[in-house]
Design a protein around this motif. Structure first.
Motif, PDB file in Angstrom:
ATOM      1  N   ALA A  27       0.818  -1.212   0.000  1.00 17.93           N
ATOM      2  CA  ALA A  27       0.000   0.000   0.000  1.00 17.93           C
ATOM      3  C   ALA A  27       0.851   1.260   0.000  1.00 17.93           C
ATOM      4  CB  ALA A  27      -0.924  -0.007   1.216  1.00 17.93           C
ATOM      5  N   LEU A  28       2.149   1.121   0.226  1.00 17.01           N
ATOM      6  CA  LEU A  28       3.038   2.281   0.243  1.00 17.01           C
ATOM      7  C   LEU A  28       3.666   2.548  -1.118  1.00 17.01           C
ATOM      8  CD1 LEU A  28       4.841   1.678   3.666  1.00 17.01           C
ATOM      9  CD2 LEU A  28       2.746   2.965   3.196  1.00 17.01           C
ATOM     10  N   ARG A  29       3.293   1.760  -2.106  1.00 17.84           N
ATOM     11  CA  ARG A  29       3.827   1.955  -3.454  1.00 17.84           C
ATOM     12  C   ARG A  29       3.483   3.378  -3.936  1.00 17.84           C
ATOM     13  NH1 ARG A  29       5.717  -1.360  -7.329  1.00 17.84           N
ATOM     14  NH2 ARG A  29       5.529  -0.673  -9.499  1.00 17.84           N
ATOM     15  N   GLY A  30       4.486   4.079  -4.434  1.00 24.86           N
ATOM     16  CA  GLY A  30       4.287   5.432  -4.918  1.00 24.86           C
ATOM     17  C   GLY A  30       4.195   6.484  -3.842  1.00 24.86           C
ATOM     18  N   LYS A  31       4.386   6.106  -2.578  1.00 25.56           N
ATOM     19  CA  LYS A  31       4.255   7.031  -1.455  1.00 25.56           C
ATOM     20  C   LYS A  31       5.638   7.464  -0.937  1.00 25.56           C
ATOM     21  CE  LYS A  31      -0.266   6.538  -1.254  1.00 25.56           C
ATOM     22  NZ  LYS A  31      -0.908   5.877  -0.102  1.00 25.56           N
ATOM     23  N   VAL A  32       5.630   8.569  -0.190  1.00 25.14           N
ATOM     24  CA  VAL A  32       6.836   9.022   0.502  1.00 25.14           C
ATOM     25  C   VAL A  32       6.800   8.458   1.919  1.00 25.14           C
ATOM     26  CG1 VAL A  32       8.121  11.005   1.372  1.00 25.14           C
ATOM     27  CG2 VAL A  32       7.001  11.123  -0.861  1.00 25.14           C
ATOM     28  N   VAL A  33       7.806   7.679   2.273  1.00 28.46           N
ATOM     29  CA  VAL A  33       7.874   7.002   3.571  1.00 28.46           C
ATOM     30  C   VAL A  33       9.020   7.592   4.372  1.00 28.46           C
ATOM     31  CG1 VAL A  33       8.178   4.800   4.769  1.00 28.46           C
ATOM     32  CG2 VAL A  33       6.913   4.878   2.598  1.00 28.46           C
ATOM     33  N   ALA A  34       8.757   7.926   5.617  1.00 21.16           N
ATOM     34  CA  ALA A  34       9.789   8.427   6.522  1.00 21.16           C
ATOM     35  C   ALA A  34       9.998   7.404   7.635  1.00 21.16           C
ATOM     36  CB  ALA A  34       9.392   9.776   7.110  1.00 21.16           C
ATOM     37  N   THR A  39      11.122  19.266  12.355  1.00 18.93           N
ATOM     38  CA  THR A  39      12.460  18.786  12.697  1.00 18.93           C
ATOM     39  C   THR A  39      13.333  19.988  13.044  1.00 18.93           C
ATOM     40  OG1 THR A  39      13.652  18.940  10.587  1.00 18.93           O
ATOM     41  CG2 THR A  39      12.088  17.099  10.844  1.00 18.93           C
ATOM     42  N   PRO A  40      14.467  19.774  13.700  1.00 21.06           N
ATOM     43  CA  PRO A  40      15.334  20.910  14.060  1.00 21.06           C
ATOM     44  C   PRO A  40      15.835  21.692  12.856  1.00 21.06           C
ATOM     45  CG  PRO A  40      15.918  18.956  15.322  1.00 21.06           C
ATOM     46  CD  PRO A  40      14.948  18.513  14.278  1.00 21.06           C
ATOM     47  N   THR A  41      15.802  21.095  11.676  1.00 12.74           N
ATOM     48  CA  THR A  41      16.311  21.800  10.485  1.00 12.74           C
ATOM     49  C   THR A  41      15.201  22.131   9.500  1.00 12.74           C
ATOM     50  OG1 THR A  41      16.851  19.649   9.489  1.00 12.74           O
ATOM     51  CG2 THR A  41      18.607  20.789  10.685  1.00 12.74           C
ATOM     52  N   GLY A  42      13.961  22.132  10.000  1.00 15.89           N
ATOM     53  CA  GLY A  42      12.875  22.537   9.132  1.00 15.89           C
ATOM     54  C   GLY A  42      11.823  21.466   8.969  1.00 15.89           C
ATOM     55  N   PRO A  43      10.682  21.787   8.318  1.00 19.23           N
ATOM     56  CA  PRO A  43       9.582  20.834   8.174  1.00 19.23           C
ATOM     57  C   PRO A  43       9.876  19.774   7.117  1.00 19.23           C
ATOM     58  CG  PRO A  43       9.059  22.883   7.055  1.00 19.23           C
ATOM     59  CD  PRO A  43      10.360  23.115   7.769  1.00 19.23           C
ATOM     60  N   PHE A  44       9.143  18.669   7.254  1.00 18.26           N
ATOM     61  CA  PHE A  44       9.237  17.585   6.272  1.00 18.26           C
ATOM     62  C   PHE A  44       7.860  16.950   6.162  1.00 18.26           C
ATOM     63  CE2 PHE A  44       9.914  13.299   4.748  1.00 18.26           C
ATOM     64  CZ  PHE A  44      10.857  13.482   3.743  1.00 18.26           C
ATOM     65  N   THR A  45       7.479  16.564   4.969  1.00 16.60           N
ATOM     66  CA  THR A  45       6.156  15.992   4.732  1.00 16.60           C
ATOM     67  C   THR A  45       6.292  14.588   4.159  1.00 16.60           C
ATOM     68  OG1 THR A  45       5.240  18.183   4.309  1.00 16.60           O
ATOM     69  CG2 THR A  45       3.937  16.300   3.572  1.00 16.60           C
ATOM     70  N   ALA A  46       5.504  13.655   4.689  1.00 13.57           N
ATOM     71  CA  ALA A  46       5.533  12.259   4.234  1.00 13.57           C
ATOM     72  C   ALA A  46       4.116  11.724   4.200  1.00 13.57           C
ATOM     73  CB  ALA A  46       6.406  11.421   5.155  1.00 13.57           C
ATOM     74  N   ASP A  47       3.973  10.581   3.539  1.00 17.08           N
ATOM     75  CA  ASP A  47       2.671   9.915   3.499  1.00 17.08           C
ATOM     76  C   ASP A  47       2.512   8.886   4.614  1.00 17.08           C
ATOM     77  OD1 ASP A  47       1.624  11.094   0.989  1.00 17.08           O
ATOM     78  OD2 ASP A  47       3.365  10.078   0.108  1.00 17.08           O
ATOM     79  N   PHE A  48       3.645   8.334   5.061  1.00 19.50           N
ATOM     80  CA  PHE A  48       3.572   7.276   6.077  1.00 19.50           C
ATOM     81  C   PHE A  48       4.844   7.293   6.895  1.00 19.50           C
ATOM     82  CE2 PHE A  48       3.621   2.872   7.690  1.00 19.50           C
ATOM     83  CZ  PHE A  48       2.305   2.772   8.143  1.00 19.50           C
TER      84      PHE A  48
END
Length: 479
Positions: free
Chosen positions: A218-225, A333-342
């Motif tokens: 289900a994570l195919r094509g998604k940004v994962v952190a 985060t200490p160095t700025g925002p980050f966006t992920a799907d999962f």
């Protein structure tokens, strides 16, 4: 003697080796009862490698009225075919484990009989599925009694019909009673899996721990952190990449990734056998340093992710806050925002007896390292102070003596033993030393409780080994 050519020959060797090394053979325990019904001498909670190793050690000491229970189904015990996502074990292939150094029971003997010596020589690391198959074979050939699909609940004290102490365990299969209980709970320890509170507060569709069953497809094509830089974090990052994730970002909170594996250093008999016997200051000093480094990752784990150009490793970057915005996870985060799907957290476990269903009646009175030892300021670590402070026999000790004396009959064999004994309950390569130590603690307690009966048996023992000829005796009357 030539090596066995197949499993049938190996199993014949196992049977012979067990018979040849069965001394002392004399049974020494008698059935105890509660309400007129027989109870177990030992109930082992956990049917993975730790539970099997202790059960094998106990049976070698003629403690055969035992039962191992595991909540998982057959073949699903432990992590190997569930949430373990590495391709192979991280330990060296020639390690010994639950075999307790009996050659015919070693993994190598099983592998060579199953696949041939040439295959063994070519193999670099043990595939995790093979290790799982080996454990199931080990369980069968040693005759260890295991019931799957049984979840253990609260433990409480009872008395046997003869007045000896015993324990009662509520389980999904009904109440079970035993004189001793071994918690062989592996990586879960005396607590549970942990993730940062700000991540745990997110809706479940957006996050998971590395120990969970994750739908990677289900994570195919998604940004994962992924948070964490230990081996399991890399393993989960690799599977996400292999399943088609668009990007995988691994966040290492440390300024420098951990590239040294301290567990390689401590794999020698002196440490594995005797660390638990050393003064508290030395136990704390060694283990706080080792656990402060955290577990490293191997070259194979790193290479597995680095072959993907869409893998990115962030060093010195933690997740300080998280929220759902527009259907995605927004991380601070200490160095700025980050966006992920999962999000996936490889953040390990937390020691907290209150999280264990089995310990609900005694969790507040289990002694912790923070109760028994105050390290110097430069060695202080509140996280490590939450580990249970165990007796020499691996049993729990009371925080407030006299309130729950029955916890002396609950023995621990899992990652929660680490501060007291080193990596004794979570490492395969320590098992041949640590499992017999736990078993010896159990048998010591059983023997001590039975001293009055055993002394009476000794006084009543009249089995002759010589028949005298009365006609050849010259008797003299006393003066």
């Amino acid at each position: 003697m030539p090596a066995p050519r197949n499993l049938a020959e190996l199993e014949a060797d196992v049977a012979r080796d067990l018979e040849l090394t069965a001394h002392p053979r004399a049974p020494w325990l008698v059935p105890r009862q509660v309400g007129g019904q027989d109870i177990l001498d030992v109930l082992i909670i956990g049917g993975g490698q730790c539970g099997l190793a202790v059960a094998h050690a106990l049976r070698r000491d003629k403690v055969e009225n035992i039962l191992v229970v595991d909540r998982a189904g057959y073949g699903q015990e432990g992590p190997w075919v569930t949430y373990a996502r590495m391709r192979a074990l991280r330990s060296l292939k020639d390690q010994t484990g639950p075999d307790l150094k009996l050659p015919s029971l070693t993994y190598q003997a099983w592998h060579e009989a199953s696949f041939g010596r040439d295959d063994w020589d070519r193999m670099r690391w043990i595939p995790k599925e093979f290790w799982n198959d080996y454990l199931l074979w080990f369980r069968r050939v040693t005759g260890i009694p295991v019931r799957n699909g049984v979840e253990a609940g609260p433990i409480r004290p009872i008395r046997t019909d003869c007045g000896l102490p015993a324990l009662e365990v509520a389980t999904s299969a009904g109440v079970m009673r035993a004189r001793k209980v071994v918690l062989a709970t592996g990586q879960e320890g005396v607590g549970g899996w942990w993730m940062p509170p700000q991540i745990e507060a997110l809706p479940r569709p957006f996050r998971a721990h590395t120990n969970e069953m994750i739908d990677f497809a289900a994570l195919r094509g998604k940004v994962v952190a992924v948070l964490g830089a230990g081996a399991s974090a890399f393993d989960n990052a690799a599977v996400a990449l292999e399943q088609g994730a668009a990007e995988v970002h691994l966040f290492c909170r440390r300024a420098e990734p951990m590239v040294v594996q301290p567990y390689r250093w401590l794999t020698f008999a002196g440490f594995l056998r005797h660390m638990g016997e050393m003064p508290d200051e030395w136990r704390w000093r060694f283990m706080s340093y080792i656990l402060g480094l955290r577990e490293g990752f191997a070259q194979d784990h790193y290479d597995r992710v680095m072959k993907h150009t869409n893998f990115h490793m962030h060093v010195g970057r933690d997740w300080t806050a998280a929220a759902i915005r527009d259907g995605r996870v927004a991380l601070d985060t200490p160095t700025g925002p980050f966006t992920a799907d999962f999000l996936i957290t490889g953040t390990g476990t937390r020691m907290d007896p209150g999280l264990c269903p089995e310990l609900v009646h005694c969790a507040d009175n289990i002694a912790l390292w923070a109760d028994r030892y105050s390290p110097p300021p430069e060695e202080a670590n509140p996280r490590l102070g939450q580990f249970p402070y165990l007796n020499a026999d691996s049993a729990f000790l009371e925080r407030r003596p006299g309130e729950t004396p029955w916890i002396a009959d609950i023995h621990l064999f899992g990652i929660g033993t680490t501060m007291s004994f080193g990596p004794a309950g979570s490492s395969i390569n320590a098992m041949s030393i640590s499992a017999p130590r736990v078993a010896a603690g159990v048998t010591r307690g059983l023997f001590q409780a039975d001293l009055p009966r055993l002394y009476a048996d000794l006084r009543a023992y009249e089995q002759k080994q010589v028949e005298l000829d009365p006609a050849r005796l010259v008797r003299h009357a006393a003066e």
